[in-house]
Write a protein that holds these residues in place. Structure first.
Motif, short mmCIF file in Angstrom:
data_model
loop_
_atom_site.label_atom_id
_atom_site.label_comp_id
_atom_site.label_asym_id
_atom_site.label_seq_id
_atom_site.Cartn_x
_atom_site.Cartn_y
_atom_site.Cartn_z
N PRO A 44 16.04 -6.19 -2.81
CA PRO A 44 16.50 -5.04 -2.01
C PRO A 44 15.39 -4.07 -1.65
CG PRO A 44 17.11 -4.76 -4.31
CD PRO A 44 16.52 -6.13 -4.20
N SER A 45 14.17 -4.36 -2.07
CA SER A 45 13.05 -3.44 -1.81
C SER A 45 12.67 -3.48 -0.34
CB SER A 45 11.84 -3.83 -2.67
OG SER A 45 12.16 -3.78 -4.04
N SER A 46 12.44 -2.31 0.21
CA SER A 46 11.98 -2.21 1.60
C SER A 46 10.47 -2.39 1.66
CB SER A 46 12.36 -0.84 2.15
OG SER A 46 11.60 0.18 1.52
N VAL A 59 -7.36 2.11 -0.63
CA VAL A 59 -6.22 1.23 -0.92
C VAL A 59 -5.47 0.89 0.37
CG1 VAL A 59 -3.93 1.20 -2.00
CG2 VAL A 59 -5.93 1.89 -3.32
N GLY A 60 -5.34 1.85 1.27
CA GLY A 60 -4.71 1.57 2.56
C GLY A 60 -5.44 0.48 3.33
N SER A 108 -4.78 -7.29 2.94
CA SER A 108 -3.94 -8.20 2.17
C SER A 108 -2.74 -8.68 2.99
CB SER A 108 -3.45 -7.49 0.91
OG SER A 108 -2.77 -8.37 0.06
N ALA A 109 -2.13 -7.77 3.75
CA ALA A 109 -0.98 -8.16 4.57
C ALA A 109 -1.39 -9.05 5.73
CB ALA A 109 -0.28 -6.91 5.09
N LEU A 110 -2.64 -8.88 6.17
CA LEU A 110 -3.12 -9.65 7.32
C LEU A 110 -3.56 -11.06 6.93
CD1 LEU A 110 -3.80 -9.42 10.39
CD2 LEU A 110 -6.09 -8.66 9.70
N ALA A 111 -4.15 -11.20 5.72
CA ALA A 111 -4.72 -12.48 5.31
C ALA A 111 -3.63 -13.48 4.96
CB ALA A 111 -5.64 -12.27 4.10
N ALA A 112 -3.89 -14.73 5.25
CA ALA A 112 -2.92 -15.79 4.97
C ALA A 112 -3.04 -16.32 3.56
CB ALA A 112 -3.10 -16.94 5.97
N LEU A 118 -2.35 3.20 5.84
CA LEU A 118 -1.13 2.92 5.09
C LEU A 118 0.04 2.54 6.00
CD1 LEU A 118 -1.41 5.65 2.32
CD2 LEU A 118 -1.57 3.18 2.01
N PRO A 119 0.31 3.27 7.10
CA PRO A 119 1.35 2.80 8.03
C PRO A 119 1.04 1.44 8.65
CG PRO A 119 0.89 5.12 8.41
CD PRO A 119 -0.15 4.62 7.47
N LEU A 120 -0.25 1.19 8.89
CA LEU A 120 -0.62 -0.12 9.42
C LEU A 120 -0.26 -1.21 8.42
CD1 LEU A 120 -2.03 -1.99 11.47
CD2 LEU A 120 -4.20 -1.44 10.32
N ALA A 121 -0.58 -0.97 7.13
CA ALA A 121 -0.21 -1.95 6.11
C ALA A 121 1.30 -2.11 6.04
CB ALA A 121 -0.77 -1.50 4.75
N GLY A 122 2.06 -0.99 6.14
CA GLY A 122 3.52 -1.07 6.14
C GLY A 122 4.05 -1.86 7.31
N TRP A 123 3.45 -1.66 8.47
CA TRP A 123 3.88 -2.41 9.66
C TRP A 123 3.61 -3.89 9.49
CZ3 TRP A 123 1.24 -5.36 13.34
CH2 TRP A 123 1.98 -5.65 14.49
N LEU A 124 2.45 -4.22 8.91
CA LEU A 124 2.14 -5.63 8.67
C LEU A 124 3.08 -6.23 7.63
CD1 LEU A 124 -1.78 -5.40 8.65
CD2 LEU A 124 -0.36 -6.52 10.37
N PHE A 125 3.41 -5.45 6.59
CA PHE A 125 4.38 -5.94 5.60
C PHE A 125 5.72 -6.21 6.27
CE2 PHE A 125 2.05 -3.69 1.96
CZ PHE A 125 1.59 -4.89 1.45
N ARG A 126 6.14 -5.27 7.12
CA ARG A 126 7.44 -5.39 7.77
C ARG A 126 7.50 -6.63 8.65
NH1 ARG A 126 7.86 -0.49 8.73
NH2 ARG A 126 6.81 -0.46 10.75
#
Length: 377
Positions: free
Chosen positions: A221-223, A277-278, A284-288, A365-373
């Motif tokens: 359930p984590s966003s 960290v951002g 991390s979100a970008l790498a395969a 940080l928002p960029l990482a969040g967008w990539l996570f999403r």
């Protein structure tokens, strides 16, 4: 968000943070990799990466053998910096000593040295320097020049010469002995933690994918924001711990006094670490996979260090590189720590460095969040 929602939010974030901490610290090898290199690198940089010279081996060819030349040589030998390793009989012996790196410096005093001094004439001293390392050679010449100038001034005072009407007195603020270590170690408080924090966060999501646990995040359930925070907080704490190790070494091992407050220092380090960290989470979100994450992190880390101003002053860089450093968090982190540590600056005077770090964090940080999403959808 109601009370139940806030409680659930924190519960999920804490669960993710606990899981991340366990992944980072459960393996003894990981603990060594996280904290061992910071300790070793701080000691190596503190002792080895210095431009200060306190042992300059030199050879002497004194063709004057006079009271004046003896006085000059005594000043060199008694300086605590110059160490005579050879006393030569003729100039032909110099080349061998310099070529084989037995000496950094060869000094030749001419046969008419004292006579020229007493006659008020120029009394040249030849100094042959091994300039294969230009920085070291420049420092050797500078140290030698200061000894010769002091001898020259004292000679004319003692022998009835005309006093020099203007005397230059130099004072070095924030680093009175001009020790490289005083500039370098405070900079390492930010730099060394950045290197490992960037790599640690860059590997976090890539590791999940490679180990096959990334798909499990899809059914929790984590966003994406909660996942981002859960992975960021442990890395921030590890980064601050690494900075603390370097700080303790600087204070208690190398005895570099700190002029500023710990509150200002850790506030600045906190903002700096969040920005790093951002960037790491975006990688991390970008790498395969982990290999890509490590490659991206190393490709980013080296230019960040080179463009930080720690090694080369930013004002000496080409104009386009100076503009490029505005996107480099290490530039502002190094300047913040050095000014707080050595100068005693407070946060009110450091707004010019804190604001760019906040901007970098607000973008990364928002960029990482967008990539996570995007990855989670």
């Amino acid at each position: 968000m109601n009370g139940v929602g806030i409680h659930g939010f924190f519960r999920r974030v804490l669960s993710l943070g606990r899981k991340e901490f366990l992944i980072i610290l459960k393996d003894p090898a990981n603990r060594v990799v996280l904290f061992g290199p910071v300790l070793v690198q701080s000691l190596l940089f503190g002792y080895a990466a210095t431009f200060d010279l306190n042992n300059i081996p030199y050879a002497l060819l004194d063709q004057s053998r006079s009271a004046a030349s003896h006085e000059l040589v005594s000043r060199l030998d008694g300086s605590g910096v110059f160490r005579r390793v050879a006393t030569l009989g003729n100039a032909s012996e110099i080349a061998e000593l310099v070529n084989t790196q037995q000496v950094l410096l060869a000094i030749q005093i001419g046969p008419r040295f004292e006579a020229e001094l007493r006659a008020g004439e120029m009394a040249p001293i030849q100094a042959i320097v091994d300039a294969r390392n230009s920085t070291t050679a420049g420092n050797v010449v500078s140290y030698l020049g200061s000894v010769v100038r002091a001898f020259n001034d004292d000679w004319w005072e003692q022998h009835g010469g005309v006093r020099v009407p203007l005397t230059l007195v130099t004072r070095a603020w924030y680093n009175p002995n001009l020790e490289t270590r005083w500039n370098l170690l405070p900079a390492l408080i930010a730099t060394l933690s950045m290197l490992q924090t960037l790599l640690l966060t860059a590997l976090s999501v890539a590791r999940e994918r490679e180990q096959g646990t990334f798909d499990q995040l899809l059914v929790t359930p984590s966003s994406p924001v909660e996942i981002l925070i859960g992975k960021a907080v442990p890395s921030i704490m590890v980064g601050l711990t690494q900075s603390s190790i370097v700080l303790l070494l600087a204070l208690f091992w190398f005895r570099i006094p700190m002029a500023g407050s710990l509150l200002a220092l850790y506030t600045a380090l906190g903002v700096f670490t969040v920005a790093c960290v951002g960037l790491g989470l975006s990688i991390s979100a970008l790498a395969a996979n982990m290999q890509q994450a490590m490659l991206y992190a190393f490709m980013l880390a080296m230019p960040m260090v080179l463009l930080s101003g720690m090694i080369t002053p930013i004002r000496n860089m080409p104009q386009f590189l100076q503009h490029l450093t505005m996107a480099n968090p290490v530039r502002f982190g190094v300047n913040l720590v050095q000014r707080i540590y050595l100068e005693g600056a407070d946060l009110g005077t450091l707004v010019g460095d804190l604001v760019p770090l906040l901007v970098i964090a607000a973008v990364a940080l928002p960029l990482a969040g967008w990539l996570f999403r995007n990855r989670l959808v």
